[in-house]
Design an enzyme around this catalytic site. Structure first.
Site, PDB file in Angstrom:
ATOM      1  CD  GLN A  71     -46.420 -26.938 128.642  1.00 36.41           C
ATOM      2  OE1 GLN A  71     -46.110 -26.166 127.746  1.00 36.41           O
ATOM      3  NE2 GLN A  71     -46.129 -28.234 128.596  1.00 36.41           N
TER       4      GLN A  71
ATOM      5  NE  ARG B 114     -44.801 -19.750 123.214  1.00 35.76           N
ATOM      6  CZ  ARG B 114     -44.794 -20.013 124.504  1.00 35.76           C
ATOM      7  NH1 ARG B 114     -45.531 -21.012 124.980  1.00 35.76           N
ATOM      8  NH2 ARG B 114     -44.075 -19.285 125.331  1.00 35.76           N
TER       9      ARG B 114
ATOM     10  CG  HIS C 144     -39.209 -18.994 129.355  1.00 36.19           C
ATOM     11  ND1 HIS C 144     -39.702 -18.132 128.411  1.00 36.19           N
ATOM     12  CD2 HIS C 144     -40.287 -19.591 129.924  1.00 36.19           C
ATOM     13  CE1 HIS C 144     -41.031 -18.193 128.408  1.00 36.19           C
ATOM     14  NE2 HIS C 144     -41.399 -19.078 129.305  1.00 36.19           N
TER      15      HIS C 144
ATOM     16  CG  LEU D 135     -49.844 -20.929 126.940  1.00 38.13           C
ATOM     17  CD1 LEU D 135     -49.827 -20.952 125.430  1.00 38.13           C
ATOM     18  CD2 LEU D 135     -50.315 -22.251 127.511  1.00 38.13           C
TER      19      LEU D 135
END
Length: 432
Positions: A11, A117, A201, A93
């Site tokens: 992304q 997600r 993350h 991703l």
């Protein structure tokens, strides 16, 4: 012998219109976008091609959009280039995209997974509640200390991506990321806010990770056709049974991209191709190991460089057939020529229709193992000229591309005069 890896972006690489040229020119790309629409129950294709930048940037939209555009590009590339990768990997991703292209996850399942997600990530932080920023120009130790100081003061910000030796990404709540970014900026850092809408993350993704684990448990996975590197471990999956736990852990773990690329090099990889929107991973490889040849399939100039690099390789013949012909070269150049024309009607008439006609002719020739006739070569060149005119290609580039066709197919004597006539139809002066 060249050893190849395919890289898939994450992304932040999204842009309105990504994949549209492939969609219009290759049936397999169109089928990929349509399958995504059917899986999600809404017109993702319209959002990607015609939607707003703001809507496309939302995590729940960006993730299935990037995955779809990347898988479509992968499928087209495998059709038009005879390239066999040794390893696949992706950034965040992009790891799911890699697993999809390795056939461990079906495409329709992958689209559904990344949609969920994205929604889980969005919900975990709230819209605009989290941020990420790329940091370069200061040491990792300085960044770590700044993050620790923010955490001590009640904030939530951590290093989330080790993208390159000189580029680290931080992630966390909006206030903390802003404060750390400003502090580092005052101390000589270059700070680039990322176009994402959730703090990937980071510990803030823990609720999303738990929901994703439950979601992933509902799907069936298959053995990997190609090795895939995990962002969490910076080494390859040993079995598809690891997918659920590894992808869940990835949500709160840093992306170990530098280590992953070093692992590729240790495995003998000397060439990487980024497949998907933009050229972020290609550029990062240049900062990690300059000895590795890096290409981005989304960039016209890289497609041509890729063709040149593999033109004489027995294991990789980058054309639609087993030999260069005027038809295959015209088709390839038509695809990778940049479009400067915003008229949809003109594009359909001047690019899509003539291209499909020559593509059909090429497929017919391949089915019987025949070479194109002189008349068919002229048809292909006329098609390419129409593409150039419609896409508003400069005179210099037209000449360069036509000369490329003649040289690569050794048809200067046969077709040089015909190309001169085509160019003179526009009043272009041609010198020998």
């Amino acid at each position: 012998m060249t050893k190849l890896a395919f890289l898939f972006p994450g992304q932040g690489s999204q842009y309105v219109g990504m994949g549209k040229a492939l969609y219009e020119l290759f049936p397999i790309a169109k089928e990929t976008f349509q399958e995504a629409n059917e899986t999600l129950g809404f017109d993702l294709t319209h959002l990607i091609f015609e939607g707003s930048k703001e809507d496309l940037t939302l995590t729940a939209n960006a993730q299935p959009a990037i995955l779809t555009a990347s898988v479509a590009a992968y499928r087209v590339m495998r059709q038009t280039f005879d390239l066999q990768p040794s390893i696949l990997t992706g950034h965040s991703l992009g790891e799911i995209t890699a697993l999809t292209c390795a056939e461990a996850i079906s495409f329709s399942d992958a689209v559904a997974i990344v949609r969920k997600r994205g929604l889980y990530m969005q919900e975990a932080a709230g819209v605009d509640a989290g941020k990420m920023a790329a940091i370069s120009g200061v040491s990792i130790e300085t960044i770590e200390q700044a993050c620790r100081s923010a955490m001590i003061n009640g904030g939530s910000v951590v290093i989330s991506n080790y993208n390159a030796p000189d580029q680290i990404v931080i992630s966390g709540d909006s206030v903390s990321v802003t404060e750390v970014s400003e502090f580092l900026g005052k101390n000589g850092a270059i700070v680039v806010p990322l176009r994402v809408s959730a703090p990937f993350h980071s510990p803030l993704m823990h609720p999303a990770a738990e929901k994703l684990r439950a979601e992933l448990s509902q799907y069936t996975y298959s053995p990997l056709k190609f090795p895939v590197i995990s962002n969490v471990t910076a080494t390859t999956y040993t079995d598809h049974s690891e997918i659920i736990e590894t992808l869940s852990a990835q949500m709160t773990s840093p992306v170990r991209w530098v280590e992953s690329m070093n692992y590729l090099v240790d495995q003998g990889i000397d060439t990487v191709v980024e497949i998907g929107p933009q050229a972020v991973l290609r550029n990062l490889m240049g900062r990690i190991d300059k000895n590795v040849f890096a290409f981005a399939y989304d960039k016209q100039e890289d497609v041509e460089k890729l063709r040149t690099r593999f033109a004489s390789k027995e294991a990789a013949v980058p054309t639609l057939s087993s030999k260069y012909t005027v038809l295959t070269r015209c088709l390839a150049i038509a695809v990778c020529t940049k479009n400067h024309n915003t008229s949809i009607d003109a594009y359909e008439k001047g690019v899509v229709v003539p291209y499909r006609s020559i593509m059909q002719l090429q497929l017919e020739l391949e089915s019987v193992g025949a070479q194109p006739t002189l008349a068919q070569c002229k048809e292909a060149l006329t098609m390419l000229h129409s593409v150039f005119v419609t896409k508003l290609t400069t005179v210099d580039e037209q000449k360069e591309r036509f000369e490329q066709v003649l040289i690569e197919t050794s048809t200067q004597l046969l077709l040089g005069d015909f190309i001169t006539e085509l160019l003179q139809l526009e009043g272009i002066e041609v010198h020998g």
